[in-house]
Write a protein that holds these residues in place. Structure first.
Motif, short mmCIF file in Angstrom:
data_model
loop_
_atom_site.label_atom_id
_atom_site.label_comp_id
_atom_site.label_asym_id
_atom_site.label_seq_id
_atom_site.Cartn_x
_atom_site.Cartn_y
_atom_site.Cartn_z
N LYS A 272 0.82 -1.21 0.00
CA LYS A 272 0.00 0.00 0.00
C LYS A 272 0.86 1.27 0.00
O LYS A 272 0.51 2.26 -0.65
N VAL A 273 1.98 1.24 0.74
CA VAL A 273 2.82 2.45 0.78
C VAL A 273 3.86 2.46 -0.35
O VAL A 273 4.73 3.32 -0.40
N GLY A 274 3.79 1.49 -1.24
CA GLY A 274 4.64 1.50 -2.44
C GLY A 274 6.03 0.90 -2.25
O GLY A 274 6.88 0.98 -3.14
N ILE A 275 6.27 0.24 -1.10
CA ILE A 275 7.60 -0.35 -0.87
C ILE A 275 7.66 -1.75 -1.50
O ILE A 275 8.71 -2.20 -1.96
N CYS A 276 6.52 -2.42 -1.57
CA CYS A 276 6.45 -3.75 -2.20
C CYS A 276 5.73 -3.62 -3.54
O CYS A 276 4.77 -2.84 -3.67
N LYS A 277 6.21 -4.36 -4.53
CA LYS A 277 5.58 -4.29 -5.87
C LYS A 277 4.13 -4.75 -5.81
O LYS A 277 3.79 -5.64 -5.01
N ASN A 278 3.32 -4.21 -6.70
CA ASN A 278 1.90 -4.59 -6.75
C ASN A 278 1.73 -6.06 -7.12
O ASN A 278 2.49 -6.60 -7.91
N GLY A 279 0.73 -6.67 -6.53
CA GLY A 279 0.36 -8.04 -6.91
C GLY A 279 0.82 -9.10 -5.93
O GLY A 279 0.32 -10.23 -5.94
N VAL A 280 1.78 -8.75 -5.05
CA VAL A 280 2.31 -9.76 -4.12
C VAL A 280 1.23 -10.16 -3.10
O VAL A 280 1.04 -11.34 -2.79
N THR A 281 0.51 -9.15 -2.61
CA THR A 281 -0.53 -9.44 -1.60
C THR A 281 -1.59 -10.37 -2.18
O THR A 281 -2.03 -11.32 -1.52
N VAL A 321 12.54 -5.60 10.68
CA VAL A 321 11.30 -6.03 10.03
C VAL A 321 11.66 -6.67 8.70
O VAL A 321 12.55 -6.18 7.99
N ILE A 322 11.00 -7.78 8.37
CA ILE A 322 11.25 -8.42 7.09
C ILE A 322 10.25 -7.85 6.10
O ILE A 322 9.04 -8.02 6.24
N VAL A 323 10.80 -7.15 5.11
CA VAL A 323 9.98 -6.37 4.20
C VAL A 323 9.88 -7.08 2.85
O VAL A 323 10.90 -7.30 2.20
N PRO A 324 8.67 -7.47 2.42
CA PRO A 324 8.54 -8.03 1.08
C PRO A 324 8.71 -6.92 0.05
O PRO A 324 8.14 -5.83 0.19
N LYS A 325 9.55 -7.18 -0.97
CA LYS A 325 9.83 -6.15 -1.98
C LYS A 325 9.14 -6.49 -3.30
O LYS A 325 8.68 -5.63 -4.03
N GLU A 326 9.19 -7.76 -3.63
CA GLU A 326 8.51 -8.24 -4.84
C GLU A 326 8.22 -9.72 -4.63
O GLU A 326 8.53 -10.26 -3.55
N LEU A 327 7.62 -10.37 -5.63
CA LEU A 327 7.25 -11.77 -5.43
C LEU A 327 8.49 -12.61 -5.13
O LEU A 327 9.46 -12.60 -5.90
#
Ligand code: GLY
Length: 349
Positions: A272-281, A321-327
């Motif tokens: 949502k805040v743009g740190i992870c690429k769209n579509g992973v959720t 924190v473990i941050v998802p970035k992309e798939l």
């Protein structure tokens, strides 16, 4: 059966496959000096699997049994003291051994007991749940909960052998199996795209390959960072929020369910805040749902962050924190509680 060599300070094998436990006596006779073995199990697992294991061991070792009450709420220092007293009563010496037969709670309590009895005796783990086969049995983290905080008292203590016999998974209740699926999904989303495609083909259908692959993934991490100083932190994807959810629920929400909720919250929030690429959720939610895992818990962001503040991984006013970035790609980032609060608030009431 496949054998994975874990290359930590003490090297050991993890045997994976259906029927892997059948040859246990020969394996142990080659490996150990023990005359006596204390088999620790719990009141769920013992009625199903203990007798068969004792039949395999009793021709070669003098066997004793210690049955714990099942459940995270019993993962405490009293359980450890019970095992230590029992071993002392039976005059266990430094060459003798503890075997854990059960899930993560039995494994953690037994391993911690082995690590402190006479400053350390041999420990063998026979994990019987999916969660303990793919995660907690490998890598040498031991411990118990204390003062309302999870795993706050413990040690690093590597086992001599781990046997992941996938036949044990056939008797697991659906919700306990689902718990383990959360950890399997975790490995895929941290950095294993191929695992994700096997998961999508069905976890039960591919169980031997999946347990093997997860143990290999865990081995890659713990062999490079045994004492959790860096890389190993990645395995906490979803866990910081997950542990908070678990403790807010007084452990009524199981570990796997809490990790599933934690992975969903962090992924959705960082997307949502743009740190992870769209579509992973979207992908994560679909895999969690297919495997009967929850996405929500209903706790407020204030409650969650207050519980996160008790996490043993915090350092001052921040936490890794473990941050998802992309798939299938996560990174570790040190973050203030304030920043984490602001990001999580995006998707939590
Ligand atoms: N379960 C996470 C670790 O072993 O580091």
């Amino acid at each position: 059966m496949r054998r994975i060599k874990v290359k930590t300070s003490r090297e050991y094998s993890v045997l994976v496959g259906s029927g892997a436990v059948e040859n246990i006596s020969c394996e142990l006779k080659e490996l150990l000096k023990a005359k006596k073995i204390m088999v620790v199990s719990d009141d769920n697992v013992a009625p199903l699997h203990l007798e068969k294991l004792l039949n395999r061991l009793c021709g070669s070792f003098e066997c004793f049994t210690h049955i714990l009450k099942s459940g995270e709420e019993h993962k405490n220092i009293e359980a450890v003291l019970g095992i230590l007293s029992h071993m002392q009563e039976e005059e266990f010496d430094r060459n003798d051994t503890i075997i854990a037969l059960g899930g993560g709670v039995v494994g953690d309590i037994s391993a911690f007991s082995a690590s402190i009895y006479m400053r350390g005796i041999d420990f063998v783990n026979i994990p019987t749940t999916l969660l303990s086969q793919v995660d907690s049995s490998v890598g040498g983290k031991t411990g118990v909960d204390f003062g309302g905080a999870k795993n706050i008292v413990g040690s690093f203590y590597q086992p001599r052998l781990v046997i992941c016999d996938t036949n044990y998974l056939n008797t697991l209740p659906e919700n306990i199996f689902a718990d383990g699926c959360a950890e399997v999904i975790k490995y895929a989303f941290i950095n294993d795209k191929e695992l994700l495609s096997v998961i999508e083909d069905g976890i039960k259908k591919n169980i031997d390959d999946i347990v093997y692959r997860c143990v290999c993934d865990k081995n890659d991490v713990v062999s490079n960072d045994e004492f959790d100083r860096g890389l190993r932190g990645l395995l906490n994807f979803g866990h910081t929020i997950g542990h908070a959810v678990e403790s807010l629920s007084s452990y009524r929400i199981s570990h796997g369910s809490a990790v599933a909720i934690g992975m969903r919250i962090v992924t959705e929030a960082f997307e949502k805040v743009g740190i992870c690429k769209n579509g992973v959720t979207e992908k994560l939610i679909s895999v969690l749902k297919v495997n009967d895992l929850p996405l929500d818990c209903g706790y407020s962001v204030e409650n969650i962050i207050n519980a996160v503040r008790k996490d043993k991984k915090k350092s001052g006013d921040s936490i890794s924190v473990i941050v998802p970035k992309e798939l299938c790609k996560c990174e570790m980032e040190k973050m203030s509680f304030e920043k984490l609060y602001a990001i999580i608030k995006e998707v939590t009431p």
